[in-house]
Structure formats: structure tokens, C-alpha cells
Design a protein around this motif. Sequence first.
Motif, PDB file in Angstrom:
ATOM      1  N   PHE A 266      21.011  24.753  56.122  1.00 54.68           N
ATOM      2  CA  PHE A 266      22.104  25.645  56.477  1.00 54.68           C
ATOM      3  C   PHE A 266      23.415  25.053  55.977  1.00 54.68           C
ATOM      4  O   PHE A 266      23.547  23.830  55.836  1.00 54.68           O
ATOM      5  CB  PHE A 266      22.200  25.797  58.006  1.00 54.68           C
TER       6      PHE A 266
ATOM      7  N   TYR B 151      27.259  25.110  57.479  1.00 58.63           N
ATOM      8  CA  TYR B 151      28.162  25.448  58.566  1.00 58.63           C
ATOM      9  C   TYR B 151      29.573  25.108  58.104  1.00 58.63           C
ATOM     10  O   TYR B 151      29.769  24.250  57.235  1.00 58.63           O
ATOM     11  CB  TYR B 151      27.852  24.618  59.821  1.00 58.63           C
TER      12      TYR B 151
ATOM     13  N   PRO C  81      31.112  23.646  65.066  1.00 56.27           N
ATOM     14  CA  PRO C  81      30.531  24.140  63.814  1.00 56.27           C
ATOM     15  C   PRO C  81      30.123  25.605  63.969  1.00 56.27           C
ATOM     16  O   PRO C  81      29.595  26.014  65.009  1.00 56.27           O
ATOM     17  CB  PRO C  81      29.296  23.257  63.618  1.00 56.27           C
TER      18      PRO C  81
ATOM     19  N   LEU D 245      28.044  28.781  61.857  1.00 54.23           N
ATOM     20  CA  LEU D 245      27.153  29.065  60.747  1.00 54.23           C
ATOM     21  C   LEU D 245      27.875  29.843  59.662  1.00 54.23           C
ATOM     22  O   LEU D 245      28.505  30.864  59.920  1.00 54.23           O
ATOM     23  CB  LEU D 245      25.947  29.865  61.228  1.00 54.23           C
TER      24      LEU D 245
ATOM     25  N   SER E  56      22.464  30.535  55.943  1.00 56.95           N
ATOM     26  CA  SER E  56      21.205  29.817  55.757  1.00 56.95           C
ATOM     27  C   SER E  56      20.985  29.649  54.254  1.00 56.95           C
ATOM     28  O   SER E  56      21.576  30.368  53.446  1.00 56.95           O
ATOM     29  CB  SER E  56      20.056  30.608  56.356  1.00 56.95           C
TER      30      SER E  56
ATOM     31  N   ARG F 144      19.356  28.251  70.515  1.00 55.27           N
ATOM     32  CA  ARG F 144      18.766  29.179  69.554  1.00 55.27           C
ATOM     33  C   ARG F 144      17.593  29.876  70.200  1.00 55.27           C
ATOM     34  O   ARG F 144      17.021  29.387  71.173  1.00 55.27           O
ATOM     35  CB  ARG F 144      18.331  28.461  68.276  1.00 55.27           C
TER      36      ARG F 144
ATOM     37  N   THR G 100      18.964  30.211  63.675  1.00 53.95           N
ATOM     38  CA  THR G 100      20.312  29.623  63.685  1.00 53.95           C
ATOM     39  C   THR G 100      20.613  29.021  65.041  1.00 53.95           C
ATOM     40  O   THR G 100      20.300  29.614  66.075  1.00 53.95           O
ATOM     41  CB  THR G 100      21.335  30.722  63.405  1.00 53.95           C
ATOM     42  N   GLN G 101      21.246  27.868  65.040  1.00 51.78           N
ATOM     43  CA  GLN G 101      21.775  27.300  66.272  1.00 51.78           C
ATOM     44  C   GLN G 101      23.222  27.773  66.439  1.00 51.78           C
ATOM     45  O   GLN G 101      24.015  27.711  65.496  1.00 51.78           O
ATOM     46  CB  GLN G 101      21.744  25.774  66.202  1.00 51.78           C
ATOM     47  N   TYR G 102      23.533  28.216  67.637  1.00 54.30           N
ATOM     48  CA  TYR G 102      24.885  28.643  67.962  1.00 54.30           C
ATOM     49  C   TYR G 102      25.518  27.593  68.859  1.00 54.30           C
ATOM     50  O   TYR G 102      24.928  27.192  69.858  1.00 54.30           O
ATOM     51  CB  TYR G 102      24.855  30.005  68.663  1.00 54.30           C
TER      52      TYR G 102
END
Lengths: 109, 116
Positions: free
Chosen positions: A34, A36, A44, A46, A49, B95, B104-106
Motif C-alpha cells: 500500500f 499511505y 496515516p 490510505l 493499494s 480493518r 485496508t487498515q484505517y
Amino acid sequence: RKEVEQDPGPFNVPEGATVAFNCTYSNSASQSFFWYRQDCRKEPKLLMSVYSSGNEDGRFTAQLNRASQYISLLIRDSKLSDSATYLCVVINPGFKTIFGAGTRLFVKA
Amino acid sequence: EPEVTQTPSHQVTQMGQEVILRCVPISNHLYFYWYRQILGQKVEFLVSFYNNEISEKSEIFDDQFSVERPDGSNFTLKIRSTKLEDSAMYFCASRDDQQGHLDTQYFGPGTRLTVL
């Protein structure tokens, strides 16, 4: 060798420029990747991806080369608001997340 | 849009004291994480948590640290006896499990911990 390595920069570019960031990773078993962005003293967030086939989102293009263990991010037509630190993130087996140290970008008017 | 929240935003403590940092992950998420970022340094993984147990932890996450999901919404990080070098920004992330390692990690906004 660091697990995830990025050029720290800073990159100083004028508005409208194209800029490219690179990232290398050491674990050939890494599973996902990914980009970020992180603004000063913020969390961070996103950006995108990164897929083996490459992917594009507006002005941003990400590429993955598994053979060379290399990830890239291309930003076209840079805006002032693109100024931030760009973090390369790699997910290793077991869902262990590894962050690169980040590349700082300054876009000037 | 759902978001991860963290409290407090800033915590100041004396060396040797215990602190608890709190996080509310996104409601339908199943994996929870803690990270830390020392000022000017990179984000470092501390621990991941799934199904009420630790699934992965780093070398940083020693016996001074513990995590808990005390109820259906909160996810906490406890530091038992803080040291000066624990001063950092602590981020919580969550996630879901729709795509496995592609998810995706938030991240939450972080808690700035200052140990005096």
C-alpha cells in the motif's frame, strides 16, 4: 537490509511537476502493498493499494515488481495539497505490517 | 463515513505510572492494531488482535504492554510502568476481513503520550 526502504527525500517540486517515489522490500513472501500519506502530526491515510498489474487513481499510479521486490508511486500534475510524507507499507505473512520511513514531498507554487 | 476514534488526544504522565490508551474501532471490523510513532521516526507495528486474542506482536511489545477488548466497542492499550522512551504518538487501526491481507487498515487520529 531494512525490511522496507524508501528514499527519505525531501523532494522539492514545482506545481504541475511529475514526481516518482520508490520503495524496496526485503521479504519475498510479502503479501500486499500500500501507499499511505501522512500529514504532519496526523494519522496515516490510505492513498492506494498496489497490485501486480499496476493501478491508477486519477493523478496517482502505483506499480509493483515482485521479481525485483520494488514498489513505485507516480504523481502527475502535482498540487500544493500533495505536500506530505508518503509511506510505503508492506504486509508480511501473519499480517505483520511494516512501514517504510517515508518520503517527504514539498510542492511549491 | 465510519472512522476510528481514540481518546485522549494527549496524555501526559510521570515515569513509572500506568497509562491506558483507548480506541473505538470501526464497528464491523474484526482486526485491531496498535502502532507507535516516535517524533521524527517511522510508524512501528506493536500488536494485532483478532477474535479476542493477540495474533501478532513485535519485539517492542514486551511485558510492559497489554491489550484488551473489554466490551464490544473499545480496544485498549495499557502500558504498565511508563518510561521516558515510551513518549510517542500511538495509533490504533482496524480493518474488516473481506479480502484478507488486501484489506485496508484505517487509522485513528492518535494519542500523543508524553512521559515526564
